[in-house]
Design an enzyme around this catalytic site. Structure first.
Site, PDB file in Angstrom:
ATOM      1  N   LYS A 171      13.050  40.144 -12.871  1.00 50.15           N
ATOM      2  CA  LYS A 171      13.783  39.046 -12.237  1.00 50.15           C
ATOM      3  C   LYS A 171      14.829  39.639 -11.309  1.00 50.15           C
ATOM      4  CE  LYS A 171      14.076  34.471 -12.269  1.00 50.15           C
ATOM      5  NZ  LYS A 171      13.039  33.451 -12.470  1.00 50.15           N
ATOM      6  N   ASP A 191      12.946  31.207  -6.902  1.00 48.93           N
ATOM      7  CA  ASP A 191      13.595  30.584  -8.072  1.00 48.93           C
ATOM      8  C   ASP A 191      14.687  29.683  -7.486  1.00 48.93           C
ATOM      9  OD1 ASP A 191      13.784  30.787 -11.195  1.00 48.93           O
ATOM     10  OD2 ASP A 191      15.860  30.942 -10.569  1.00 48.93           O
TER      11      ASP A 191
END
Ligand code: NDP
Length: 446
Positions: A125, A165
């Site tokens: 991430k 995201d």
């Protein structure tokens, strides 16, 4: 926690200043206790100690110049958490709240989520504390380019494949991809969520929201014999996940009555007009209260937590982490809510989850129910590798299969370990087993 309690204590000591990461690790380790009992080889090989420590953490300076010609500096992150079953894969978040704890919690969850999809993807991430709100397209572009100048040194189609995201959609992916291509001098599938004209997969935009509804449909039918048909639904968020969860829930016969953004929520007892929401949020990038211009009868309230006081059958939190707490959970239960599906990552606090499980609600944890986005990203990687594009029907059919399989695997694992219908335990165990076995096979120094 018994055998794994010590390992959790070590993480607390080492990362005491990372509350979101600790919250995610605690939940996973608690669920894995019966696995540690049954498979002592995982303990002996230090799998649990290793899985809670990222393989690599990269923190970098992102300098850029705003429209006034002033130099700005943000902080960039990429946490490459686990590559046991495939290249690191996970989104990039641009939001002022981004810090190492949040990126680590998201990267950690991503390991299990990606494993659950059945596709060969490791967990990672990234992100930045950059706030895209109120910035011009030129500022967004310059920031994305600067971010990619550093990130490009650490990623690649077989190494690490980031995606979007919060705050990172098609526009940002496009700017980052353009810069990567110039730097690497190659046209490869190094990012997913790309535009359809340059290697993106049809269906990716809808995948997380649609996937959430496919997962919930399967779970609700099999646990409660009920479905979206005729149900009243409340959805938090008005971004990518929320919008397409709303679209699919409506297609499956539900009436969605409320949505929110970070300023407040709208309640439309006649059912949300999704075209109006799309226009406001996707096209105009404005605030959700503009909805009243289209539907003056709808109510608007400042602040988001009140959204959970609206009576509903199904709640789909699709905004951000820890947005639904114990009090909100009690109110939902009191109002007759019987299913909660997480579109966001970790939107329900541990207290809320406990209340849902105690009261026998169908409760779907994000790492299982929102895996549709990364699953479709995996399909985008496959299409890029074979240099072909599948049709919407093909992609949607694969997505539906994957989401159904995730539910069945999580449900079977929960049952096997004596926690029938507890999808938290089931998803954690089912996601963990494949990664743990791969780590075991690859030895300690892999
Ligand atoms: P977007 O940026 O598209 O949308 C986020 C939405 O949530 C916006 O409407 C935003 O409001 C709202 N929001 C953000 N913070 C808050 C807050 N504190 N309180 C209330 N509302 C808030 O992001 P996504 O839809 O992509 O992501 C939403 C969640 O889903 C995140 O947890 C993400 O990690 C998760 N997720 C996303 C996937 C994807 O494919 N995009 C895949 C899997 C999980 P505003 O418009 O005011 O900013």
């Amino acid at each position: 926690m018994n055998k794994l309690a010590k390992i959790y204590d070590q993480v607390v000591k080492r990362d005491s200043h990372e509350p979101e990461f600790l919250q995610a690790v605690r939940e996973v380790l608690e669920s894995l206790e019966p696995v540690a009992e049954k498979y002592p080889q995982f303990l002996e090989a230090g799998i649990f100690e290793r899985i809670v420590e990222p393989e690599r953490t990269i923190i970098f300076r992102v300098p850029w110049i705003n429209d006034k010609g002033e130099v700005q500096v943000n902080r960039g992150y990429r946490v490459q958490f686990n590559s046991a079953i495939g290249p690191y894969k996970g989104g990039i978040r641009f939001h002022p709240s981004v810090n190492l704890s949040i990126i680590k919690f998201l990267g950690f969850e991503q390991i299990f989520k990606n494993s659950l999809t059945g596709l060969p993807m490791g967990g990672g991430k990234g992100g930045s504390d950059f706030d895209p709100k109120g910035k011009s397209d030129g500022e967004i572009m310059r920031f994305c380019q600067s971010f990619m100048i550093e990130l490009s040194k650490h990623i690649g189609p077989d190494t690490d494949v980031p995606a979007g995201d919060i705050g990172v959609g098609a526009r940002e992916i496009g700017f980052m991809y353009g810069m990567y291509k110039r730097l690497a001098n190659e046209f490869t599938g190094v990012l997913t969520g790309k535009g359809l004209t340059y290697g993106g997969s049809i269906g990716r935009t809808q995948a997380t929201g649609y996937g959430l509804c496919y997962f919930m449909d399967e779970a609700m039918k099999s646990i409660k014999g009920r479905s979206f048909e005729g149900a009243t639904v409340v959805i938090s968020g008005a971004g990518n996940v929320a919008i397409y969860a709303c679209e699919k829930a409506q297609q499956l016969g539900a009436k969605v009555v409320a949505m929110c953004d970070s300023t407040g929520y709208i309640y439309d007892k006649n059912g949300i007009d999704l075209q109006a929401v799309k226009k406001i949020k996707e096209v105009e990038r404005k605030r959700i209260y503009e909805y009243q211009k289209y539907h003056p009868d709808a109510e608007y309230k400042d602040g988001c937590s009140g959204i959970w006081s609206i009576k509903c059958d199904i709640a789909l939190p699709c905004a951000t982490q820890n947005e639904l707490d114990g009090e909100a959970a009690k109110t939902l239960v009191k109002n007759g809510c019987w299913a909660v599906g997480e579109g966001a990552n970790m939107p329900c606090t541990p207290e809320a989850v406990e209340i849902f499980l105690k009261n026998g609600l169908v409760y779907a944890p994000g790492k299982a129910s929102n895996a549709g986005g990364v699953a479709c990203s995996g399909l985008e990687m496959s299409q890029n590798s074979i240099r072909l594009s599948w049709t919407l029907e093909e992609v949607d059919q694969r997505l539906r299969h994957i989401m159904t399989d995730i539910y069945r695997n999580a449900s079977a694992a929960a049952k096997e370990f004596g926690h029938e219908n507890n999808l938290v335990v089931g998803a954690n165990i089912a996601g963990f087993m494949k990664v743990a076995n791969a780590m075991l096979a690859q030895g300690v120094a892999y």
